[in-house]
Design a protein around this motif. Structure first.
Motif, short mmCIF file in Angstrom:
data_model
loop_
_atom_site.label_atom_id
_atom_site.label_comp_id
_atom_site.label_asym_id
_atom_site.label_seq_id
_atom_site.Cartn_x
_atom_site.Cartn_y
_atom_site.Cartn_z
N LEU A 315 5.05 78.48 -112.95
CA LEU A 315 4.74 78.73 -111.55
C LEU A 315 5.99 79.27 -110.86
CD1 LEU A 315 3.05 78.47 -108.90
CD2 LEU A 315 3.98 76.16 -108.69
N THR A 316 5.83 80.35 -110.14
CA THR A 316 6.86 80.85 -109.24
C THR A 316 6.27 80.87 -107.83
OG1 THR A 316 7.89 82.23 -110.94
CG2 THR A 316 8.38 82.77 -108.66
N ALA A 317 6.89 80.15 -106.91
CA ALA A 317 6.37 80.05 -105.55
C ALA A 317 7.52 79.85 -104.59
CB ALA A 317 5.37 78.90 -105.44
N GLU A 318 7.24 80.11 -103.31
CA GLU A 318 8.27 79.96 -102.30
C GLU A 318 7.69 79.30 -101.06
OE1 GLU A 318 8.03 84.30 -100.07
OE2 GLU A 318 9.44 84.04 -101.72
N GLN A 319 8.57 78.66 -100.31
CA GLN A 319 8.19 78.08 -99.03
C GLN A 319 9.23 78.47 -97.99
OE1 GLN A 319 6.52 74.03 -98.55
NE2 GLN A 319 8.25 73.61 -97.20
N THR A 320 8.76 78.89 -96.84
CA THR A 320 9.62 79.22 -95.72
C THR A 320 9.43 78.19 -94.61
OG1 THR A 320 9.49 81.58 -96.22
CG2 THR A 320 10.22 80.97 -94.01
N ASN A 321 10.52 77.57 -94.18
CA ASN A 321 10.50 76.64 -93.06
C ASN A 321 11.16 77.31 -91.86
OD1 ASN A 321 10.14 74.90 -95.44
ND2 ASN A 321 10.25 73.23 -93.97
N TYR A 322 10.54 77.16 -90.69
CA TYR A 322 11.12 77.73 -89.47
C TYR A 322 11.11 76.68 -88.37
CZ TYR A 322 6.07 78.64 -89.08
OH TYR A 322 4.70 78.51 -89.09
N GLY A 354 0.55 80.17 -114.07
CA GLY A 354 -0.35 80.03 -115.19
C GLY A 354 -1.61 79.32 -114.72
N ILE A 355 -1.55 77.98 -114.65
CA ILE A 355 -2.66 77.18 -114.13
C ILE A 355 -2.20 76.54 -112.84
CG2 ILE A 355 -4.30 75.33 -114.60
CD1 ILE A 355 -3.73 75.73 -117.58
N PHE A 356 -2.72 76.98 -111.71
CA PHE A 356 -2.33 76.46 -110.40
C PHE A 356 -3.44 76.77 -109.42
CE2 PHE A 356 0.25 76.59 -106.42
CZ PHE A 356 0.70 75.29 -106.47
N HIS A 357 -3.88 75.76 -108.66
CA HIS A 357 -5.10 75.90 -107.86
C HIS A 357 -4.86 76.00 -106.36
CE1 HIS A 357 -7.33 74.87 -111.51
NE2 HIS A 357 -6.52 73.84 -111.67
N ALA A 426 -0.85 68.89 -99.94
CA ALA A 426 -1.00 68.54 -101.36
C ALA A 426 0.31 68.65 -102.13
CB ALA A 426 -2.07 69.43 -102.01
N LEU A 427 1.31 69.35 -101.57
CA LEU A 427 2.58 69.54 -102.27
C LEU A 427 3.66 68.59 -101.77
CD1 LEU A 427 2.60 73.43 -102.29
CD2 LEU A 427 2.03 71.91 -104.18
N ALA A 428 3.32 67.65 -100.88
CA ALA A 428 4.30 66.68 -100.39
C ALA A 428 4.70 65.74 -101.52
CB ALA A 428 3.71 65.89 -99.23
N PRO A 429 5.94 65.22 -101.50
CA PRO A 429 6.40 64.31 -102.56
C PRO A 429 5.49 63.09 -102.67
CG PRO A 429 8.24 65.01 -101.19
CD PRO A 429 7.00 65.50 -100.51
N GLN A 430 5.16 62.74 -103.90
CA GLN A 430 4.31 61.59 -104.19
C GLN A 430 5.11 60.52 -104.92
OE1 GLN A 430 1.06 61.51 -103.10
NE2 GLN A 430 1.36 63.55 -102.22
N MET A 431 4.49 59.35 -105.08
CA MET A 431 5.16 58.24 -105.75
C MET A 431 5.49 58.57 -107.20
SD MET A 431 3.95 54.28 -105.67
CE MET A 431 3.55 54.50 -103.95
N THR A 432 4.63 59.34 -107.84
CA THR A 432 4.90 59.89 -109.17
C THR A 432 4.60 61.38 -109.12
OG1 THR A 432 2.63 59.44 -109.93
CG2 THR A 432 4.29 57.73 -110.33
N ASP A 433 5.31 62.14 -109.93
CA ASP A 433 5.10 63.59 -109.95
C ASP A 433 3.86 63.94 -110.77
OD1 ASP A 433 7.34 63.84 -108.46
OD2 ASP A 433 8.55 64.85 -109.97
N TYR A 434 2.83 64.45 -110.07
CA TYR A 434 1.64 64.91 -110.77
C TYR A 434 1.92 66.27 -111.41
CZ TYR A 434 -0.96 61.36 -108.11
OH TYR A 434 -1.41 60.18 -107.57
N PRO A 435 1.28 66.58 -112.54
CA PRO A 435 1.40 67.94 -113.10
C PRO A 435 0.91 68.97 -112.09
CG PRO A 435 0.40 66.43 -114.69
CD PRO A 435 0.46 65.69 -113.39
N LEU A 436 1.62 70.07 -111.96
CA LEU A 436 1.27 71.08 -110.97
C LEU A 436 -0.14 71.62 -111.18
CD1 LEU A 436 4.63 73.08 -110.79
CD2 LEU A 436 3.69 71.55 -109.06
N GLU A 437 -0.56 71.70 -112.45
CA GLU A 437 -1.89 72.23 -112.73
C GLU A 437 -3.00 71.27 -112.33
OE1 GLU A 437 -0.19 70.68 -116.69
OE2 GLU A 437 0.51 71.77 -114.91
N SER A 438 -2.65 69.99 -112.03
CA SER A 438 -3.66 69.00 -111.64
C SER A 438 -3.90 68.95 -110.14
CB SER A 438 -3.25 67.61 -112.14
OG SER A 438 -3.15 67.59 -113.55
N LEU A 439 -3.01 69.49 -109.35
CA LEU A 439 -3.12 69.40 -107.90
C LEU A 439 -4.21 70.32 -107.38
CD1 LEU A 439 0.68 69.46 -106.98
CD2 LEU A 439 -0.81 67.46 -107.08
N MET A 440 -5.05 69.76 -106.50
CA MET A 440 -6.11 70.54 -105.87
C MET A 440 -5.79 70.72 -104.39
SD MET A 440 -7.92 71.13 -108.47
CE MET A 440 -9.35 71.90 -107.73
#
Length: 651
Positions: A315-322, A354-357, A426-440
């Motif tokens: 996965l290649t992604a970016e986030q911009t905060n303003y 690859g796999i990202f929803h 859905a991308l906020a930090p969680q108690m455990t890191d879920y696989p990126l391909e599992s996040l909806m």
């Protein structure tokens, strides 16, 4: 070491409200009232007189930590009572800041009062901010959404950058640990008549380590570079303009040790690699008016890019905060007003996957706020009102009130209540890191924003004796309710679905601690009791990975000849695993010895986890096969006993 030093300035401030166990107490009367809150309450005031409970780790603590843990601030934050630094991934080394038993996503992280770390950019690298670059860290436990908007349900951590002084400063730190971690940090600053600057540069080189010899890294391979220059302009005695850029560039590689070492094959192929780039641009303008009031404008743009790859996904992604904020602080005889407005948000954009929803999305808010601080002879009352308008979830009205009352010279009582909210992500930090391909993705039509109400109450007793001895006793209580919380649930095909639950998350408990100085020995004894529950569950409601009992003790002493020695012990009680089974309790011990060699050089020898307690000694850290492992959630240290030696040179 998790941190033993606490200057007498911080201890004195703590004698009204703080709950830290830090190091070096310098006994001199002139420093007792010096710690002030420079940003987190939007008004500059002594910490011990603030109605809002703000805990301050000052410049002395940052200087000490830069020789003990130079790579980041995770250790020093983890020493504060009620704050838990939880590692959410054994492979990436990612960690979250949890306050009063709540998830890390309810803690808002600020840099110089500007929110930069949330959502996709809210996990990796947040705690790797070198302390040598910081003036102080300010922390509020409990709801702070009236001050800074959504996200500060559990509390906030405000990281304050250093400013230039009239005297030229040049400081360098070199560190090496038994985990083969190497750090080189340099800080320089100088203030001239019309111009000033600060410049920090730091590099961390960490080789991957398999401490328990199970074939997987317990400490990932890390290559990290941080560059932070800031320019200060003083066109007049009342005006300061600041321009800054902060760049951090990280490459983390974890997983199968043979893959890390370049020896992959058909069996040894599991790995996770993260390449992170964070570029933050900042502009501030501050003008002090003749009546001691001031106008301040802040503007920040932060671009975060993450390139993730593993043996079966990428996965290649970016986030911009303003962020933009305009505030006016009006100071009157016994009253201070703060009027302000801000516009802030973040925009997420996936590029290649690859796999990202999760598709691209943007969350933004426009807020208006007003705050009044009213001072009486023995009491101070602070009230606040805020209204935020969001692009997806409507508006939120956020009132708050906080009061401190001094019962003579020895006793004080402080209490407060505030509302908060959190926009689902859905991308906020969680108690455990879920696989990126599992996040909806979040369903905007059916998912509501989380709302909260938080309460705090505390009683304090302090006593200073003629011989220089001091004692401080604090009893604090807290309660936070989070309504219709957004919780990740494992659905078909292991997909993680985020939905509102119909009953609240509740965290409540108390902190009790005693700290003091007796014949130049610095002592701390503290106990934290936390009950954190998912009340929407029928059974096993306790929030996993949250100890109910935590106990800590610290002893530190300065000796003649520039020597300093300290010991720290902490006890962490049982926790519930994700599968609701119970973990054992454990004891953690650390020791530190430092020596000043003249005026400019300090050597620090530090040992963490003396008893070498590790989760892997009690249970495997993964299940499955070496080719397809499933890692268990982490509830105790996994890196074992660590010794480091640092060399600091200061001009």
């Amino acid at each position: 070491m998790k941190k033993l030093t606490l200057s007498i300035a911080v201890l004195s401030s703590a004698m009204i409200f703080s709950q830290q166990k830090k190091d070096t107490l310098k006994i001199n009367e002139s420093s007792i009232e010096e710690i002030t809150i420079v940003a987190s309450t939007r008004t500059t005031q002594k910490a011990e007189n603030s109605p809002q409970k703000v805990e301050v780790l000052g410049k002395e603590e940052m200087a000490e930590e830069s020789g003990i843990k130079p790579a980041g601030i995770a250790s020093i934050l983890g020493d504060i009572s009620g704050v838990q630094i939880q590692q959410s991934s054994a492979v990436s080394g990612n960690s979250n800041v949890r306050i009063q038993g709540l998830d890390g996503r309810y803690t808002q992280i600020l840099r110089d009062g500007i929110p930069l770390f949330d959502g996709f950019s809210g996990g990796l690298g947040v705690l790797s901010i070198p302390p040598l670059d910081l003036q102080q860290v300010e922390l509020i436990k409990g709801s702070a959404s009236t001050l800074y908007g959504g996200g500060a349900i559990g509390g906030l951590v405000n990281i304050i950058s250093r400013k230039p002084a009239d005297k030229q400063e040049l400081t360098g730190v070199v560190n090496y640990s038994t985990l083969d971690e190497k750090n080189i940090n340099v800080f320089a600053s100088k203030k001239y008549k019309w111009f000033g600057y600060t410049l920090f540069t730091g590099y961390t080189h960490q080789n991957g380590q398999d401490v328990d010899n199970d074939g997987f890294s317990d400490v990932p391979q890390i290559r990290s570079l941080v560059v932070h220059p800031k320019l200060f302009f003083y066109p007049s005695s009342n005006v300061t303009i600041t321009l800054g850029w902060n760049g951090s560039f990280d490459k983390n590689l974890g997983g199968d040790m043979q893959v890390i070492e370049g020896n992959s094959n058909m069996i040894h192929q599991y790995y996770e690699q993260n390449k992170l780039q964070r570029n933050t641009y900042e502009l501030t303008y501050q003008q002090n008016l003749n009546d001691h009031s001031k106008i301040e404008f802040k503007n920040s743009l932060s671009h975060f890019n993450r390139n993730f790859s593993s043996n079966d996904n990428f996965l290649t992604a970016e986030q911009t905060n303003y962020f933009s904020e305009l505030t006016f602080v009006k100071i009157m005889k016994n009253m201070t007003w703060v009027f302000g407005t801000d516009f802030q948000g973040n925009k997420f954009q996936p590029k290649e996957a690859g796999i990202f929803h999760i598709p691209k999305f943007e969350n933004s808010s426009f807020g208006m706020f007003i705050q009044n601080t009213l001072k009486f002879d023995k009491a101070t009352i602070e009230t606040g009102l805020r209204n935020d308008f969001t692009n997806h979830y409507g508006s939120f009205f956020l009132p708050s009130i906080a009061v401190i009352y001094h019962l003579g010279k020895l006793w004080a009582v402080r209490g407060g209540i505030g509302l908060g909210y959190k926009v689902p992500n859905a991308l906020a930090p969680q108690m455990t890191d879920y696989p990126l391909e599992s996040l909806m993705p979040i369903d905007l039509k059916t998912t509501r924003s989380e709302k909260s109400i938080g309460y705090n109450l505390e009683f304090n007793y302090k006593k200073k004796f003629d011989n220089g001895n001091q004692i401080f006793i604090n009893q604090a209580f807290f309660l936070t309710n989070i309504y219709h919380p957004v919780i990740g649930n494992i659905g078909p095909e292991n997909k993680v679905l985020f939905v509102n639950e119909n009953k609240p998350v509740i965290s409540k408990g108390f902190d009790t601690y005693v700290k003091g100085v007796f014949d130049e020995w610095e002592l701390y004894l503290g106990y934290t009791f936390t009950i954190a529950k998912y009340t929407f569950l029928n059974n096993d409601q306790f929030i996993p990975l949250t100890p109910k009992h935590r106990l800590a003790m610290t002893i530190v002493k300065d000796f003649d000849g520039g020597w300093k020695f300290g010991i720290e012990d902490s006890f962490t009680g049982n926790q519930y695993r994700i599968n609701h089974t119970m973990t054992p309790s454990y004891l953690f011990m650390a020791a530190m010895l430092s020596k000043e060699l003249g005026k400019h050089i300090t050597l620090v020898l530090n040992c963490e986890n003396i008893f070498d307690y590790r989760q892997s000694k009690k249970e495997p850290l993964y299940s499955g096969t070496i080719s397809s492992p499933t890692f268990n959630a982490l509830w105790s240290p996994i890196d074992g006993r660590v010794v480091n030696l640092s060399f600091k040179w200061k001009l």
